[in-house]
Write an enzyme that holds these catalytic residues in place. Structure first.
Site, short mmCIF file in Angstrom:
data_model
loop_
_atom_site.label_atom_id
_atom_site.label_comp_id
_atom_site.label_asym_id
_atom_site.label_seq_id
_atom_site.Cartn_x
_atom_site.Cartn_y
_atom_site.Cartn_z
N PRO A 266 38.88 22.58 44.40
CA PRO A 266 38.04 23.41 43.52
C PRO A 266 37.44 22.59 42.40
CG PRO A 266 40.32 23.66 42.90
CD PRO A 266 40.32 22.73 44.08
N THR B 19 37.44 23.60 39.27
CA THR B 19 38.16 23.86 38.02
C THR B 19 39.43 23.04 37.86
OG1 THR B 19 39.13 25.77 39.14
CG2 THR B 19 37.26 26.18 37.67
N GLY C 92 36.81 29.41 45.11
CA GLY C 92 36.27 30.75 44.94
C GLY C 92 36.50 31.61 46.17
N GLY D 117 44.13 34.41 46.56
CA GLY D 117 43.12 35.37 46.14
C GLY D 117 42.91 35.29 44.64
N CYS E 283 44.55 30.48 37.32
CA CYS E 283 44.47 31.89 37.70
C CYS E 283 45.72 32.67 37.34
CB CYS E 283 44.20 32.02 39.19
SG CYS E 283 45.39 31.10 40.22
N GLU F 161 39.48 39.62 35.81
CA GLU F 161 39.83 38.19 35.74
C GLU F 161 38.83 37.44 34.86
OE1 GLU F 161 41.15 34.60 38.73
OE2 GLU F 161 39.44 35.83 39.33
#
Length: 471
Positions: A119, A121, A202, A220, A253, A342
């Protein structure tokens, strides 16, 4: 891309991916016969190299992506290198096991070739983690970087590959796509030479992994409700909530998203959050904040991974210099309240609830909107309250009296240590656990009749002889 250019580009991408896959297959075949000692040497070298360059890569990724901060990325890089070696015993993924009672001998087998998505991030920690657990289990891995973080991602993959090969890993055991694109990613994930996919990123990338035709393990979206019960240690809870939500500017997350405050301790909790670096945004500033952060197209990309001070400055209001998180009181959760969904910046919704029943009602409503299967947090000294909260929520992990960012990823708890958060059936994932090395092997089980008189010591000796011949 025009139709005339599409086919030549597809052919070029396919050739590149096929070269990576062929090398990886050869490496995986050779690697599958390595001993515990050989693997230990490789993993220890990679962990040491990751430790030495933790700050170097943290600085690079923040500079390249603009996300997060260097200090917290150093911590993440260390957690996903040194932390792994401290948590796992490599022999558990390589050496056969004998169950004397059931008369079963179990042999661990590597998956083969893994596709690892990176990812934008959390690129470096993801490479560290996926590369190291792949080597722990004698698998080959091919990475697919996100274009927004491709330079630091490719560099760290090359570095891990170089270190692993110097320590004895087969050439081609760690590789990466060098020109990331959707064509390359899909070509990799859909190849029959791929054994499984470690999907991080994502929702579209994760869904593509699951629809690739190959086994996939992914995560998720998160949207973490954090209930503070009247029995909680309020000062400690407040400090942990702010520390977790502000960690790497809320990019993980597993960061708390909304504080569910027991009405009886509302004023004490607000004061404690303020002392810990939380700042309550009110009136017109709160509406400006919401309008800035949440666009019709989704989260404002400019704000992702930025500090609370930076965000406040963009809105045009002043906050104390020690502010770590911005909080906004809300009176509802769900589709119509973006602050209850989120977020990837250090901003939290805050809502009063009436005890455990009110907390469950609000938390479930949040998770039904987004975040099912992921995680939740509770601060309470009453085990019965913890049990009711955990039993009622459709999530696979609940951090109790600890930071969500540390508890749910297995740093401060004994959950499986790892940044790939499986969301189970609730969240459309194949796994309800954090993805650790144990998910990159399968077991071949030789089962004798339950009433047989076979000599298990003889089995152990035969296994030892077979292993020495393979080595």
């Amino acid at each position: 891309m025009s139709s005339t250019n599409y086919q030549p580009e597809l052919d070029r991408v396919q050739r590149e991916v096929n070269r990576l896959l062929d090398r990886a297959e050869r490496a995986a075949h050779i690697f599958s016969c390595y001993t515990t000692e050989q693997v230990q040497q490789i993993v220890e070298a990679m962990v040491q190299a990751g430790k030495e360059k933790a700050e170097f890569y943290a600085q690079w990724l923040v500079s390249e992506t603009g996300y997060g901060n260097v200090e917290d990325n150093v911590k993440k890089n260390l957690d996903c290198s040194v932390g792994l070696l401290n948590r796992y015993r490599i022999a558990d993924f390589i050496e056969p096991k004998i169950d004397e009672d059931k008369k079963i001998i179990s042999f661990p087998k590597p998956a083969g070739v893994i596709a690892g998505l990176i990812p934008s991030t959390n690129p470096v920690m993801t490479v560290y983690y996926k590369a190291i657990i792949s080597m722990m289990t004698r698998n080959a891995i091919i990475f697919s970087p996100h274009p927004a973080a491709q330079h630091c991602s490719i560099h760290v993959v090359d570095w891990m590959a170089e270190v692993a090969e110097r320590a004895g890993a087969p050439s081609g055991a760690i590789q990466t796509i060098r020109q990331p694109s959707l064509l390359a990613l899909n070509s990799l994930m859909e190849s029959p030479q791929i054994s499984t996919i470690l999907a991080t990123g994502g929702p579209k990338r994760v869904r593509a992994a699951y629809s690739s035709g190959n086994p996939a393990m992914g995560m998720g979206p998160g949207n973490v409700p954090c209930f503070v019960h009247e029995s909680a240690d309020i000062e400690r809870a407040a400090a942990q909530i702010i520390a977790s939500n502000s960690f790497d500017h809320a990019l993980p997350c597993v960061c708390e998203s909304v504080v569910l405050a027991d009405r009886t301790i509302d004023s004490q909790l607000k004061e404690a959050l303020g002392r810990s670096g939380g700042y309550f945004v009110t009136d017109k500033a709160a509406q400006k904040l919401s309008n800035y952060l949440f666009l019709e197209t989704g989260l404002n990309p400019e704000a992702i991974g930025k500090s609370a001070l930076w965000i406040a400055q963009q809105i045009g209001f002043s906050v104390p210099k020690d502010t770590k998180s911005l909080l906004v009181e809300i009176d509802a959760v769900g589709d119509r309240e973006p602050l209850s969904q989120e977020k990837m910046f250090p901003v939290m919704g805050y809502i009063q609830v009436d005890g455990i029943e009110g907390a469950i009602e609000r938390a479930v409503a949040m998770l039904e909107t987004i975040g099912k299967g992921h995680s939740a947090v509770i601060h309470s000294q009453d085990p019965a309250i913890v049990a009711r909260y955990a039993a009622a929520l459709p999530v696979c992990r609940i951090s109790v009296n600890t930071q969500g960012v540390q508890g749910s990823s297995g740093v401060s708890t004994n959950l499986t240590r790892g940044p790939v958060i499986g969301t189970g059936f609730f969240g459309g994932s194949s796994v309800d656990d954090n993805i650790g090395p144990q998910y990159l092997i399968q077991w071949s089980r030789a089962a004798y009749p339950a009433d047989s008189t076979v000599s298990l010591p003889d089995m152990a000796e035969a296994i030892a002889r077979a292993s020495s011949r393979e080595a």
